[in-house]
Design a protein around this motif. Structure first.
Motif, PDB file in Angstrom:
ATOM      1  N   ASP A   1       0.617  11.798  -9.784  1.00 41.80           N
ATOM      2  CA  ASP A   1      -0.181  13.026  -9.620  1.00 41.80           C
ATOM      3  C   ASP A   1       0.671  14.286  -9.622  1.00 41.80           C
ATOM      4  OD1 ASP A   1      -2.364  11.385  -9.426  1.00 41.80           O
ATOM      5  OD2 ASP A   1      -2.520  11.514  -7.236  1.00 41.80           O
ATOM      6  N   GLN A   2       1.963  14.158  -9.252  1.00 42.92           N
ATOM      7  CA  GLN A   2       2.892  15.285  -9.226  1.00 42.92           C
ATOM      8  C   GLN A   2       2.353  16.476  -8.426  1.00 42.92           C
ATOM      9  OE1 GLN A   2       3.791  16.151 -13.365  1.00 42.92           O
ATOM     10  NE2 GLN A   2       5.236  14.479 -13.501  1.00 42.92           N
TER      11      GLN A   2
ATOM     12  N   GLY B   1      20.259  13.385 -10.340  1.00 47.62           N
ATOM     13  CA  GLY B   1      20.497  13.432 -11.785  1.00 47.62           C
ATOM     14  C   GLY B   1      20.346  12.079 -12.454  1.00 47.62           C
ATOM     15  N   GLU B   2      20.706  11.008 -11.725  1.00 40.49           N
ATOM     16  CA  GLU B   2      20.646   9.664 -12.295  1.00 40.49           C
ATOM     17  C   GLU B   2      19.376   8.907 -11.920  1.00 40.49           C
ATOM     18  OE1 GLU B   2      24.236   7.744 -11.049  1.00 40.49           O
ATOM     19  OE2 GLU B   2      25.537   9.127 -12.154  1.00 40.49           O
ATOM     20  N   ALA B   3      18.537   9.501 -11.075  1.00 41.14           N
ATOM     21  CA  ALA B   3      17.329   8.820 -10.602  1.00 41.14           C
ATOM     22  C   ALA B   3      16.251   8.767 -11.687  1.00 41.14           C
ATOM     23  CB  ALA B   3      16.780   9.531  -9.370  1.00 41.14           C
ATOM     24  N   LEU B   4      15.411   7.740 -11.588  1.00 35.13           N
ATOM     25  CA  LEU B   4      14.239   7.656 -12.466  1.00 35.13           C
ATOM     26  C   LEU B   4      13.170   8.609 -11.964  1.00 35.13           C
ATOM     27  CD1 LEU B   4      13.951   3.774 -12.848  1.00 35.13           C
ATOM     28  CD2 LEU B   4      14.981   5.391 -14.453  1.00 35.13           C
ATOM     29  N   LYS B   5      12.503   9.287 -12.884  1.00 34.87           N
ATOM     30  CA  LYS B   5      11.480  10.255 -12.507  1.00 34.87           C
ATOM     31  C   LYS B   5      10.268  10.094 -13.421  1.00 34.87           C
ATOM     32  CE  LYS B   5      15.374  13.375 -11.728  1.00 34.87           C
ATOM     33  NZ  LYS B   5      16.319  12.621 -12.569  1.00 34.87           N
ATOM     34  N   GLY B   6       9.143  10.637 -12.986  1.00 40.22           N
ATOM     35  CA  GLY B   6       7.961  10.636 -13.820  1.00 40.22           C
ATOM     36  C   GLY B   6       7.516   9.252 -14.249  1.00 40.22           C
TER      37      GLY B   6
ATOM     38  N   ILE C   1       6.434  18.584  -4.531  1.00 41.34           N
ATOM     39  CA  ILE C   1       6.942  17.245  -4.182  1.00 41.34           C
ATOM     40  C   ILE C   1       7.612  16.628  -5.401  1.00 41.34           C
ATOM     41  CG2 ILE C   1       6.328  14.898  -3.485  1.00 41.34           C
ATOM     42  CD1 ILE C   1       4.056  16.051  -1.864  1.00 41.34           C
ATOM     43  N   GLN C   2       8.900  16.295  -5.266  1.00 36.64           N
ATOM     44  CA  GLN C   2       9.654  15.635  -6.323  1.00 36.64           C
ATOM     45  C   GLN C   2      10.211  14.326  -5.768  1.00 36.64           C
ATOM     46  OE1 GLN C   2      12.238  19.220  -7.083  1.00 36.64           O
ATOM     47  NE2 GLN C   2      11.774  18.736  -9.224  1.00 36.64           N
ATOM     48  N   ILE C   3       9.992  13.254  -6.481  1.00 37.21           N
ATOM     49  CA  ILE C   3      10.437  11.923  -6.043  1.00 37.21           C
ATOM     50  C   ILE C   3      11.268  11.291  -7.139  1.00 37.21           C
ATOM     51  CG2 ILE C   3       9.704   9.620  -5.310  1.00 37.21           C
ATOM     52  CD1 ILE C   3       7.094  10.913  -4.319  1.00 37.21           C
ATOM     53  N   GLY C   4      12.436  10.794  -6.757  1.00 38.02           N
ATOM     54  CA  GLY C   4      13.299  10.107  -7.699  1.00 38.02           C
ATOM     55  C   GLY C   4      13.633   8.716  -7.191  1.00 38.02           C
ATOM     56  N   ILE C   5      13.625   7.737  -8.069  1.00 34.45           N
ATOM     57  CA  ILE C   5      13.934   6.353  -7.698  1.00 34.45           C
ATOM     58  C   ILE C   5      15.392   6.070  -8.062  1.00 34.45           C
ATOM     59  CG2 ILE C   5      13.307   3.930  -7.943  1.00 34.45           C
ATOM     60  CD1 ILE C   5      11.117   5.745  -6.748  1.00 34.45           C
ATOM     61  N   VAL C   6      16.179   5.786  -7.033  1.00 37.18           N
ATOM     62  CA  VAL C   6      17.618   5.553  -7.211  1.00 37.18           C
ATOM     63  C   VAL C   6      17.869   4.061  -7.348  1.00 37.18           C
ATOM     64  CG1 VAL C   6      19.904   5.860  -6.204  1.00 37.18           C
ATOM     65  CG2 VAL C   6      18.132   7.610  -5.838  1.00 37.18           C
ATOM     66  N   ARG C   7      18.542   3.660  -8.421  1.00 38.82           N
ATOM     67  CA  ARG C   7      18.792   2.239  -8.656  1.00 38.82           C
ATOM     68  C   ARG C   7      20.198   1.807  -8.247  1.00 38.82           C
ATOM     69  NH1 ARG C   7      17.147   1.874 -14.841  1.00 38.82           N
ATOM     70  NH2 ARG C   7      18.215   3.903 -14.752  1.00 38.82           N
ATOM     71  N   GLU C   8      21.128   2.745  -8.116  1.00 38.93           N
ATOM     72  CA  GLU C   8      22.499   2.380  -7.748  1.00 38.93           C
ATOM     73  C   GLU C   8      22.611   2.239  -6.231  1.00 38.93           C
ATOM     74  OE1 GLU C   8      25.541   5.581  -7.733  1.00 38.93           O
ATOM     75  OE2 GLU C   8      23.978   6.783  -8.726  1.00 38.93           O
TER      76      GLU C   8
ATOM     77  N   HIS D   1       0.836  -1.208   0.000  1.00 35.62           N
ATOM     78  CA  HIS D   1       0.000   0.000   0.000  1.00 35.62           C
ATOM     79  C   HIS D   1       0.868   1.255   0.000  1.00 35.62           C
ATOM     80  CE1 HIS D   1      -2.237   3.283   2.001  1.00 35.62           C
ATOM     81  NE2 HIS D   1      -3.286   2.802   1.338  1.00 35.62           N
ATOM     82  N   GLU D   2       1.947   1.254   0.782  1.00 36.29           N
ATOM     83  CA  GLU D   2       2.826   2.421   0.836  1.00 36.29           C
ATOM     84  C   GLU D   2       3.549   2.633  -0.478  1.00 36.29           C
ATOM     85  OE1 GLU D   2       3.068   4.876   3.111  1.00 36.29           O
ATOM     86  OE2 GLU D   2       1.338   3.787   3.919  1.00 36.29           O
ATOM     87  N   ALA D   3       4.003   1.545  -1.079  1.00 36.69           N
ATOM     88  CA  ALA D   3       4.683   1.659  -2.367  1.00 36.69           C
ATOM     89  C   ALA D   3       3.720   2.198  -3.428  1.00 36.69           C
ATOM     90  CB  ALA D   3       5.245   0.310  -2.791  1.00 36.69           C
ATOM     91  N   GLU D   4       2.485   1.713  -3.406  1.00 36.77           N
ATOM     92  CA  GLU D   4       1.479   2.205  -4.362  1.00 36.77           C
ATOM     93  C   GLU D   4       1.123   3.661  -4.082  1.00 36.77           C
ATOM     94  OE1 GLU D   4      -0.759  -2.043  -5.369  1.00 36.77           O
ATOM     95  OE2 GLU D   4      -1.528  -0.746  -3.752  1.00 36.77           O
ATOM     96  N   TYR D   5       1.189   4.050  -2.826  1.00 40.22           N
ATOM     97  CA  TYR D   5       0.931   5.450  -2.454  1.00 40.22           C
ATOM     98  C   TYR D   5       2.006   6.352  -3.075  1.00 40.22           C
ATOM     99  CZ  TYR D   5      -0.238   9.408   0.624  1.00 40.22           C
ATOM    100  OH  TYR D   5      -0.613  10.633   1.126  1.00 40.22           O
ATOM    101  N   ILE D   6       3.257   5.889  -3.061  1.00 43.60           N
ATOM    102  CA  ILE D   6       4.339   6.645  -3.677  1.00 43.60           C
ATOM    103  C   ILE D   6       4.144   6.719  -5.199  1.00 43.60           C
ATOM    104  CG2 ILE D   6       6.822   6.613  -4.202  1.00 43.60           C
ATOM    105  CD1 ILE D   6       6.197   7.641  -1.446  1.00 43.60           C
TER     106      ILE D   6
END
Length: 300
Positions: A210-211, A279-284, A215-222, A199-204
Motif C-alpha cells: 500500500d506504501q 541500499g542493499e535491502a529489497l523494496k517494493g 513509511i518505508q520498509i526494506g527487507i534485509v537479507r544479509e 498475520h503480522e508478516a502479512e500485515y507488513i
C-alpha cells in the motif's frame, strides 16, 4: 545552582529521564517522593523539568541507582531496564521528525492492533517459573504495555517518517516458532501463536504493497547486528538508541543494558550502517515477493 547560560542543559529532558528511570525501578510518584523526602507536587514539577539544584539531581540519581551524567544526558545514557528504555523511546519519538531503525523482527510501531492483544500474555509467559513471587515482574510487563500503546498512539497521531529495516533472518524463526515467550507451550497454543506471527508478516506485506505516506520498509537479507538500533532525527539534533531488548519471538525484556547517545562518532557509524543496509535491502514488489515466499515456506 545550575546556570543554563554557562552550562546549557535541557531541563525538560532531565525531567523526562527522571520519569523513565522511576518507571524502570517500578516506583510510583508517591513512593519516590517519600524516599527523597519531598512532596508529590515537587516530584511532579521535577518530572516536568522544573529542577535546578545539583544537590537535588544528585539525590535523585543516587536514589534511582544511576549516574548523574546519565540523568543529565551527558555523554552516553545507560538504561538497565526495558521499562525505562521503552519510556525513553516514547519520549524521543514525541519530538522527532524521522525514525530509522533495525528492529527484530519488525518495528513495534508498525505492528497491528492484534499484536498488542497477544504481547502482554507473551511477555508474562516469558517470566521464568518461580521468579515472580511478589508479582513485580508481572507489574513491570503491565507498565511496559501501557508505554508501548502510548508510543503507537503517538506515532499514529504525529506520523513521523519511519524507515524500518526488517531482517529476513529474524523473520524466519518468528514465523517458524510463532509469537511465544517460551517453547514448552501446548501444541494448540503454539499453533495459534504461529498464526499470529503469520498475520503480522502479512500485515507488513500489505504496508509495503500500500506504501502509506511516510513509511518505508526494506527487507534485509544479509546478516545484521545482534542488537537493534534506532536513529531519531529531531529538529536540532539526532539521537541514537542501541537496544538488547526484543518484543518478538522469544522476547527479552528482563536483562540487558541499552545505550542512548548523540555522540557524533556513534551517530556517524550507525548512519553508515543504516544507509548500507537500506541500499542493499529489497523494496517494493521485490520485498513483497520475498516476504510472500518466506511466509509460504516458514508460516503455518
Amino acid at each position: 545552582m545550575i546556570d543554563p547560560d554557562v552550562n546549557p542543559v535541557h531541563f525538560s529532558d532531565i525531567g523526562a529521564r527522571l520519569r523513565a528511570y522511576r518507571l524502570g525501578k517500578g516506583l510510583t510518584p508517591d513512593a519516590l517522593a517519600k524516599k527523597l523526602g519531598v512532596s508529590r507536587a515537587a516530584l511532579y514539577r521535577a518530572e516536568k523539568g522544573e529542577i535546578r539544584k545539583i544537590e537535588t539531581l544528585t539525590r535523585v540519581a543516587d536514589e534511582l541507582g544511576i549516574s548523574l551524567p546519565s540523568l543529565m544526558g551527558v555523554g552516553v545514557e545507560y538504561v538497565s531496564t526495558a521499562t525505562a528504555f521503552f519510556e525513553r523511546m516514547r519520549q524521543l519519538e514525541e519530538g522527532c521528525q524521522q525514525v530509522i531503525g533495525l528492529f527484530s523482527p519488525i518495528s513495534y510501531l508498525l505492528t497491528s492492533d492484534e499484536y498488542d492483544n497477544m504481547l502482554r500474555q507473551v511477555l508474562k509467559e516469558s517470566i521464568p517459573d518461580g521468579t515472580d513471587l511478589d508479582g513485580e515482574a508481572s507489574r513491570a510487563v503491565d507498565t511496559m504495555i501501557e508505554i508501548l500503546l502510548a508510543r503507537k498512539k503517538t506515532f499514529r497521531l504525529r506520523r513521523p517518517l519511519i524507515v524500518s529495516l526488517v531482517s529476513s533472518a529474524d523473520l524466519e524463526p518468528f514465523l517458524l516458532h510463532g509469537l511465544v515467550g517460551r517453547h514448552d507451550l501446548p501444541a494448540d497454543t503454539i499453533k495459534q501463536r504461529r498464526h499470529m506471527a503469520r498475520h503480522e508478516a502479512e500485515y507488513i506485506v500489505e504496508l509495503i504493497r500500500d506504501q502509506p505516506i511516510g513509511i518505508q520498509i526494506g527487507i534485509v537479507r544479509e546478516p545484521v547486528p545482534a542488537t537493534s538500533f534506532q536513529i531519531f532525527r529531531q529538529t536540532n539534533r539526532s539521537v541514537l538508541a542501541i537496544s538488547p531488548y526484543r518484543l518478538g519471538e522469544q522476547p527479552n525484556v528482563r536483562l540487558g543494558v541499552a545505550l542512548i547517545t548523540s555522540a557524533p562518532e556513534a551517530m556517524s557509524l550507525h548512519e553508515e550502517i543504516a544507509a548500507r543496509l537500506w541500499g542493499e535491502a529489497l523494496k517494493g514488489a521485490e520485498a513483497v515477493a520475498h516476504l510472500e515466499a518466506t511466509i509460504a515456506k516458514y508460516g503455518i
